[in-house]
Design a protein around this motif. Structure first.
Motif, short mmCIF file in Angstrom:
data_model
loop_
_atom_site.label_atom_id
_atom_site.label_comp_id
_atom_site.label_asym_id
_atom_site.label_seq_id
_atom_site.Cartn_x
_atom_site.Cartn_y
_atom_site.Cartn_z
N GLY A 361 0.82 -1.20 0.00
CA GLY A 361 0.00 0.00 0.00
C GLY A 361 0.85 1.25 0.00
O GLY A 361 2.09 1.19 -0.09
N ASP A 362 0.20 2.39 0.12
CA ASP A 362 0.89 3.67 0.20
C ASP A 362 1.26 3.90 1.67
O ASP A 362 0.40 4.16 2.51
N ARG A 363 2.54 3.83 1.98
CA ARG A 363 3.01 3.87 3.37
C ARG A 363 2.59 5.16 4.07
O ARG A 363 2.06 5.12 5.19
N ASP A 364 2.79 6.29 3.42
CA ASP A 364 2.48 7.57 4.07
C ASP A 364 0.99 7.70 4.37
O ASP A 364 0.58 8.17 5.43
N ARG A 365 0.16 7.28 3.41
CA ARG A 365 -1.29 7.40 3.60
C ARG A 365 -1.79 6.43 4.67
O ARG A 365 -2.70 6.76 5.43
N LEU A 366 -1.18 5.26 4.76
CA LEU A 366 -1.61 4.30 5.77
C LEU A 366 -1.11 4.71 7.16
O LEU A 366 -1.75 4.37 8.16
N ILE A 367 0.00 5.44 7.22
CA ILE A 367 0.40 6.04 8.50
C ILE A 367 -0.69 7.02 8.94
O ILE A 367 -1.06 7.08 10.13
N GLN A 368 -1.22 7.78 7.97
CA GLN A 368 -2.30 8.72 8.25
C GLN A 368 -3.54 7.98 8.77
O GLN A 368 -4.21 8.45 9.71
N VAL A 369 -3.85 6.83 8.20
CA VAL A 369 -5.00 6.03 8.63
C VAL A 369 -4.82 5.56 10.08
O VAL A 369 -5.70 5.75 10.93
N VAL A 370 -3.68 4.93 10.36
CA VAL A 370 -3.43 4.41 11.72
C VAL A 370 -3.41 5.55 12.73
O VAL A 370 -3.97 5.45 13.83
N THR A 371 -2.76 6.66 12.37
CA THR A 371 -2.68 7.81 13.28
C THR A 371 -4.07 8.36 13.60
O THR A 371 -4.40 8.64 14.76
N ASN A 372 -4.90 8.53 12.57
CA ASN A 372 -6.25 9.07 12.77
C ASN A 372 -7.08 8.15 13.66
O ASN A 372 -7.79 8.62 14.57
N LEU A 373 -7.01 6.83 13.40
CA LEU A 373 -7.81 5.89 14.19
C LEU A 373 -7.30 5.81 15.63
O LEU A 373 -8.10 5.76 16.58
N ALA A 374 -5.99 5.80 15.79
CA ALA A 374 -5.43 5.75 17.16
C ALA A 374 -5.73 7.04 17.91
O ALA A 374 -6.08 7.02 19.10
N ASP A 375 -5.58 8.19 17.24
CA ASP A 375 -5.88 9.47 17.86
C ASP A 375 -7.36 9.54 18.23
O ASP A 375 -7.73 10.07 19.29
N ASN A 376 -8.20 9.00 17.37
CA ASN A 376 -9.65 8.95 17.63
C ASN A 376 -9.92 8.11 18.89
O ASN A 376 -10.77 8.46 19.72
N ALA A 377 -9.20 6.98 19.03
CA ALA A 377 -9.37 6.11 20.21
C ALA A 377 -8.96 6.85 21.47
O ALA A 377 -9.62 6.74 22.52
N VAL A 378 -7.88 7.62 21.38
CA VAL A 378 -7.42 8.39 22.55
C VAL A 378 -8.46 9.45 22.94
O VAL A 378 -8.78 9.64 24.11
N LYS A 379 -8.99 10.14 21.95
CA LYS A 379 -9.97 11.21 22.22
C LYS A 379 -11.20 10.68 22.94
O LYS A 379 -11.74 11.32 23.84
N TYR A 380 -11.69 9.51 22.50
CA TYR A 380 -12.96 9.02 23.01
C TYR A 380 -12.81 8.08 24.21
O TYR A 380 -13.81 7.62 24.75
N SER A 381 -11.59 7.77 24.58
CA SER A 381 -11.39 6.93 25.78
C SER A 381 -11.64 7.77 27.03
O SER A 381 -11.36 8.98 27.07
N ASN A 382 -12.16 7.12 28.04
CA ASN A 382 -12.36 7.81 29.32
C ASN A 382 -11.02 8.01 30.03
O ASN A 382 -10.02 7.33 29.73
N GLU A 383 -10.97 8.95 30.95
CA GLU A 383 -9.77 9.18 31.74
C GLU A 383 -9.36 7.87 32.44
O GLU A 383 -10.17 7.22 33.10
N GLY A 384 -8.09 7.45 32.24
CA GLY A 384 -7.61 6.20 32.81
C GLY A 384 -8.18 4.98 32.10
O GLY A 384 -8.19 3.88 32.65
N GLY A 385 -8.62 5.16 30.87
CA GLY A 385 -9.25 4.07 30.11
C GLY A 385 -8.26 3.11 29.49
O GLY A 385 -7.06 3.12 29.82
#
Length: 472
Positions: A361-385
């Motif tokens: 795949g396109d390495r740079d674009r897939l870094i963007q995919v993983v980063t967005n999904l991981a950042d999204n998980a961090v945003k929506y996790s509860n404190e100490g989640g």
């Protein structure tokens, strides 16, 4: 109906075909009837001539005045029955009797070379010829008389051509008038059904299309038929629904972009104005400049994401495919998010299949995919989640899953999370999310020909995002 419209051309074509068909039928019927009438006349004259022949033979055998009178009576009867003029001759072509007349003496029937044909026992039919015997155009039937196999005379039966053509012309008139009436009726019926089946529905579609082109996207066509016109109307309505949806999305997009741009610009303008006017104390300027910087960074990120998304949806995104280790990408992305993870005191488990998992795949674009999904998980996790990132392979595919134990996504929100600017919790994410991340993620994976989906762990808690990649 317009002169050069498709429907008018169809009507003219159908009418021309029907007219040509009726002309052929009328012509064939006319020719057939004329032949039939002449054949029927010949049959009648041939049958009636037998009566004259028998009377002639009786007279010839007896040579009596009574027999001659009987011959004359029969000739007159046959002439009246067949509406013809009759001449009877002897073997030397001298006239013996004529219809509605008396015994002729000294007369001579001039039939020229026809006598040879008659003497051989053959009858002669002449249609529409000039009859010298009666001085007119006639239908002439001549038949020989034989007595004991000896040629004894000739019977000439003549019917004026005008008398034959009169009933034929009447039949011609009836045939052609019927054809014209049938053509007229057919044209009316064709126009009626064309008006009902073609013109009216197409006119409705045309009117709706014109209104749709002017921006009236709520216009629809209602044609209750199960034919191609009905399918066309249904396709038009489907297109109108799509355009209405596009128009709604366009308005929502403009509204969302305006809102997303207005918020940071307003903040920047307010803080900068406060600093310039001296409202903000000198010792607080650094603090507020940091806020201005964050807003500019957010604004820059929003513009860049909009440009990326626009390029993706326009099909202008150029992917550079290569083989790389997706496990390495996951490790790098989690390390980059470490400050945010520590800030929220999150527990993160990274469970990878083997040390390396190579994908294409396109390495740079897939870094963007993983980063967005991981950042999204961090945003929506509860404190100490809790967050868990996993990779595993199945067949020719690699499956990457990112789980967070934050609130579950409602069924309504699940339908819209991939839309641009959609935020499930607008009050909580207004400052930290542009609402474009998941849209960008899905577009990148779609360009790769891969899939992504979200599912709740339980109805109340925990969400997992999973996407696929093609293995090396």
């Amino acid at each position: 109906m317009k002169k050069n419209s498709l429907v008018s051309k169809l009507l003219i074509t159908f009418t021309a075909i029907i007219a040509f068909t009726f002309i052929i039928i009328a012509t064939v019927l006319s020719m057939w009837f004329e032949d039939y009438y002449y054949e029927d006349t010949h049959r009648i004259l041939k049958g009636q001539s037998e009566l004259v022949k028998n009377a002639f033979v009786d007279w010839y055998n007896n040579k009596s005045a009574a027999a001659l009178g009987e011959l004359q009576n029969i000739i007159n009867f046959v002439a009246n029955t067949t509406n013809s003029d009759i001449i009877v001759t002897g073997r030397n072509r001298g006239i013996l009797a004529v219809s509605n007349g008396s015994l002729q003496t000294g007369g001579y029937l001039g039939i020229g070379n026809d006598i040879n044909v008659l003497m051989e026992g053959n009858s002669i039919v002449k249609e529409t010829v000039y009859d010298e015997s009666f001085g007119r155009k006639s239908y002439v039937y001549m038949t020989p008389i034989f007595r004991e196999k000896l040629f004894s005379g000739v019977i000439l039966m003549s019917i004026p051509t005008e008398d034959i053509m009169t009933p034929i012309k009447k039949v011609y008139t009836i045939i052609w008038i019927t054809a014209i009436l049938a053509l007229t009726a057919s044209s009316i019926v064709i126009y009626y059904f064309a008006q009902k089946i073609l013109i009216t529905p197409l006119s409705k579609i045309n009117v709706a299309a014109r209104k749709l082109s002017k921006g009236e996207v709520d216009k629809r066509v209602y044609v209750e038929t199960n034919d191609e016109i009905g399918e066309l109307a249904e396709s038009f309505n489907t297109m109108a629904d799509s355009l209405a949806e596009v128009e709604k999305n366009r308005r929502d997009f403009i509204s969302n972009v305006s809102h997303e741009l207005r918020t940071p610009i307003t903040s920047i303008k307010g803080f900068v104005a406060g600093i310039m006017d001296g409202v903000i104390p000198k010792d607080k300027e650094g603090y507020y400049m940091k806020i201005v910087y964050d807003e500019i960074t957010r604004l820059s990120r929003l513009v860049n994401e909009l440009l990326d998304l626009s390029a993706m949806e326009a099909g202008k995104l150029i992917l550079k495919f290569s083989e790389f280790d997706i496990n390495e990408i996951i490790r790098i992305c989690i390390i980059n998010l470490e400050p945010k993870i520590k800030h929220k005191k999150l527990e993160v488990d990274v469970v990878l299949e083997g040390d390396h998992l190579y994908v294409n795949g396109d390495r740079d674009r897939l870094i963007q995919v993983v980063t967005n999904l991981a950042d999204n998980a961090v945003k929506y996790s509860n404190e100490g989640g809790y967050i868990r990132v996993t990779s595993k392979s199945r067949g020719s595919k690699a499956y990457i899953s990112i789980y967070n134990d934050g609130p579950a996504i409602s069924e309504e929100d699940m339908k819209n999370i991939w839309d641009r600017f959609y935020k499930a919790d607008k009050s909580r994410t207004n400052k930290v999310s542009t609402g474009l991340g998941l849209s960008i993620v899905r577009n990148i994976l779609t360009q790769h020909g891969e899939e992504i989906w979200a599912e709740n762990k339980t109805p109340e808690k925990g969400v997992t995002f999973t996407f696929t990649l093609k293995k090396k």
